[in-house]
Design an enzyme around this catalytic site. Sequence first.
Site, mmCIF file in Angstrom:
data_model
loop_
_atom_site.group_PDB
_atom_site.id
_atom_site.type_symbol
_atom_site.label_atom_id
_atom_site.label_comp_id
_atom_site.label_asym_id
_atom_site.label_seq_id
_atom_site.Cartn_x
_atom_site.Cartn_y
_atom_site.Cartn_z
ATOM 1 N N ASP A 1 1.715 10.383 3.921
ATOM 2 C CA ASP A 1 2.376 11.010 4.902
ATOM 3 C C ASP A 1 1.465 12.197 5.731
ATOM 4 O O ASP A 1 1.580 13.206 5.151
ATOM 5 C CB ASP A 1 3.509 11.827 3.986
ATOM 6 N N TYR B 1 -7.630 8.064 5.052
ATOM 7 C CA TYR B 1 -7.637 6.845 4.446
ATOM 8 C C TYR B 1 -7.682 5.988 5.474
ATOM 9 O O TYR B 1 -6.740 5.730 6.517
ATOM 10 C CB TYR B 1 -6.144 6.608 3.634
ATOM 11 N N LYS C 1 2.472 4.621 1.644
ATOM 12 C CA LYS C 1 2.531 4.995 2.956
ATOM 13 C C LYS C 1 2.282 6.365 2.700
ATOM 14 O O LYS C 1 2.994 7.066 2.470
ATOM 15 C CB LYS C 1 3.987 4.673 3.434
ATOM 16 N N LYS D 1 10.610 2.495 2.398
ATOM 17 C CA LYS D 1 10.470 4.101 1.915
ATOM 18 C C LYS D 1 11.233 4.412 0.451
ATOM 19 O O LYS D 1 11.831 3.604 0.305
ATOM 20 C CB LYS D 1 11.418 4.819 3.161
ATOM 21 N N CYS E 1 28.531 39.332 13.829
ATOM 22 C CA CYS E 1 26.982 39.025 13.664
ATOM 23 C C CYS E 1 26.179 39.572 12.567
ATOM 24 O O CYS E 1 26.232 40.884 12.582
ATOM 25 C CB CYS E 1 26.500 39.083 15.026
ATOM 26 N N GLU F 1 0.905 -1.186 -0.209
ATOM 27 C CA GLU F 1 0.148 -0.107 0.016
ATOM 28 C C GLU F 1 0.967 1.390 0.009
ATOM 29 O O GLU F 1 1.942 1.206 0.434
ATOM 30 C CB GLU F 1 -0.845 0.034 1.255
ATOM 31 N N CYS G 1 21.493 40.049 21.337
ATOM 32 C CA CYS G 1 21.398 40.123 19.913
ATOM 33 C C CYS G 1 19.941 39.770 19.453
ATOM 34 O O CYS G 1 19.409 38.746 19.928
ATOM 35 C CB CYS G 1 22.313 38.900 19.300
ATOM 36 N N CYS H 1 23.522 41.866 14.734
ATOM 37 C CA CYS H 1 23.853 42.929 15.809
ATOM 38 C C CYS H 1 25.050 43.421 15.394
ATOM 39 O O CYS H 1 25.434 44.329 16.100
ATOM 40 C CB CYS H 1 23.507 42.285 17.297
ATOM 41 N N CYS I 1 27.239 33.753 17.644
ATOM 42 C CA CYS I 1 27.450 35.318 17.929
ATOM 43 C C CYS I 1 27.085 35.257 19.611
ATOM 44 O O CYS I 1 26.456 34.738 19.889
ATOM 45 C CB CYS I 1 26.179 36.270 17.395
HETATM 46 S S1 IVH Z 1 -0.191 0.248 8.878
HETATM 47 C C1 IVH Z 1 1.384 -1.925 12.560
HETATM 48 N N1 IVH Z 1 -0.691 1.211 6.517
HETATM 49 O O1 IVH Z 1 3.080 4.561 9.034
HETATM 50 C C2 IVH Z 1 1.277 -1.261 11.169
HETATM 51 N N2 IVH Z 1 0.633 2.374 8.245
HETATM 52 O O2 IVH Z 1 5.458 3.767 11.127
HETATM 53 C C3 IVH Z 1 0.269 -0.207 11.442
HETATM 54 N N3 IVH Z 1 1.169 4.613 7.594
HETATM 55 O O3 IVH Z 1 2.033 5.068 12.305
HETATM 56 C C4 IVH Z 1 0.477 0.841 10.250
HETATM 57 N N4 IVH Z 1 0.360 4.570 5.561
HETATM 58 O O4 IVH Z 1 0.989 6.642 10.702
HETATM 59 C C5 IVH Z 1 -0.315 1.372 7.645
HETATM 60 N N5 IVH Z 1 -0.863 2.102 4.462
HETATM 61 C C6 IVH Z 1 -0.412 2.139 5.520
HETATM 62 C C7 IVH Z 1 0.034 3.431 6.276
HETATM 63 C C8 IVH Z 1 0.728 3.560 7.277
HETATM 64 C C9 IVH Z 1 0.850 5.621 6.487
HETATM 65 C C10 IVH Z 1 1.854 5.379 8.837
HETATM 66 C C11 IVH Z 1 1.146 5.268 10.022
HETATM 67 C C12 IVH Z 1 1.993 4.646 10.978
HETATM 68 C C13 IVH Z 1 3.343 4.697 10.484
HETATM 69 C C14 IVH Z 1 3.883 3.354 10.753
#
Ligand code: IVH
Length: 697
Positions: free
Chosen positions: A119, A235, A117, A325, A419, A115, A442, A422, A437
Amino acid sequence: MERTDALHEVGRLRAEIEHHNRLYYLKDAPEIADADYDRLFRRLLELEALFPDLVTPDSPSQRVGTAPAGEFAQVRHRVPMLSLQNAMSEDEVRAFDERIHRFLGRPDEVTYVIEPKFDGLSAELVYEDGVLTVAATRGDGTTGEDVTANARTIRTIPLRLQAPPGPGDLFAPSPVPRLIEVRGEVYMPIARFEEMNRERDARGDALFANPRNAAAGGLRQLDPKITATRPLDFYAYATGVVDGLAVDSQWALLQALRDLGFPVTDLARRVTGIEAVIREYRRLGELRDTLPFEIDGTVVKVDDFALQRELGEVSRSPRWAIAFKFPPRREVTRVLDILVQVGRTGALTPVAVLEPVRVAGVVVRRATLHNEDEVARKGVRVGDYVEVQRAGDVIPEVVTVLADRRSGDERPFAMPDACPSCGGPVVREEGESVRRCVNASCPAQLREHLVHFAGKRAMDIEHLGDKLADQLVDRGLVKDVADVYQLRFEDVLAMERMAEKSARNLLEAIEASKERPLARVLAALGIRQVGEALARSLAARFHTMDALAAAATGAPAEGATDPLAAVEDVGPVVARSIRDWFGQESNRALVDRLAGAGVRMTHASSGAVTDPRFAGKTFVFTGSLTTMTRERAQALVADRGGKAAGSVSRKTDYVVAGADAGSKLDKARDLGVAVLTEEEFGAMVAGDDEGPAPDAS
Ligand code: IVH
């Protein structure tokens, strides 16, 4: 209108409104005109106004936000919200797959769900009998903050679950789960983030660094009406406790969540074998730039729940999932100039001013060059083409210079000897890579200190941001951070873009900050080496600022252990820094002035701190004291839970009379207020039993 008729109509309206909400927000396929939707909504509000007892927490009308909370209540997660281990390369992800094989002792390929990740920040939504009852942030994984009212303002979060289709029969839907805790990510779409920042800029409000910070700031608002104005979205991707939903895999769970009415990504894929995972990762990497929200990688999860249970967890992370990542985003742009910024501790930081460039969805105009050694190592010159990188919430940085694109007109950079703010002297100490500084007054340092002091993680003074800090320092209203507590309404009102209401809000926020516990005050002071975590350890150990100051200034007796070093995480460097700080007269005076202004400075959870002789009591000082300054005496009272007032009234509990006490002493006698000598006051502070009994007044 009869109540029963209203009841029926309200029910019908709510179902209809939620249906159109889903079409509009989730499916992006509205079926009715906005005006018709508004009509439905207004009718609902009208009926709810007529019959207030019909208002339920799952009514769409409750999305607009209810009254602000004083502070967030804590919510304990029934199942801890774990975090994920990271994999930064394909090899690391292969190693994750190998660990799983080894652990399970099975050779066959594992099926994974991969999936995006997201942010943002993770949240848990609790539904009881289909109704959203609690929403909480992740917090430390065990306990989060109750953000229910805020979550209700997010349109895509269902207030009531949709009954999933029944087995083969659309007209006999399955019942909703009796209890389900749905976990997912609250985030802000990039376009909405930029739009919001443009508006904030136009109003002179501080800008958010990235969509994630903006989402976190939006969700963690004490006033849900503010959250309602922030373009947040959600989501769903996981669950906590579930009662009444039978799914046995992540893939089935995603579908089930969709059926219950949650937004679920359609970018997830189920694949078998780690090489297929890696192919999907690359695919998502290529899509990344085209997505309307930020993702910083992928999450790879073992699909089968039975296998997940078998794998279990290790050090608060599941063995069955990993965050794979993406590398930080890099883009090429040009250095237009190199400026030198003065930080809170006086550190001079060279900063590249860039031709604006979009990196990972966010326009970057400046990038840090860290320090002069880094500038020299990278050889950055004004006019150079460079690669800039933005990794998560980290400040953008210049990674490399594209030397082959030089024209010869580039200008080398040298750090200034004075600096830039100042003009004061700048020193670079042995073994340090930064120049500082050393002028304690300052203005650039003061400004940074003020912003830090008022920051969310310190005294948390809302409305006191960069721009206001600039003005307060420029106009000489704030010469050190304690001056914040001396600001008057007229001073504040005279600031740019300040109306009466905002001036009042600011003063209220300043007043409220006096209640911050010791750990925050310590973090706010900006003692080098003392960050939030260390401040908490110090507060837990010493309970009051006085006790810490005493430990930091008194020389440990021969053979005795250093009380500072006894604190967890305090090593010799930190102890030295704390001693140096309290060793300076001006710093001790600053602490006294804060206490004198009524800043609490006691440890939050310590009952022992508030001394019953002082707690809730009002003291007035008159005449001159010989063993301490009046500010110091007032600070001692405040530290113990008492209050120092300027004039004597019937509400005064004690008048402390120094030499040549005047009319206040007379008034105390007239009103029958207890009068203490300086010596008696000293004994009371020391906790002597000879001091006056608590009921001396
Ligand atoms: S599952 C035990 N799925 O990533 C696993 N986490 O470091 C529970 N996150 O705190 C998380 N997208 O904020 C999962 N598709 C996704 C995610 C996701 C973002 C974040 C989440 C979590 C962090 C894990």
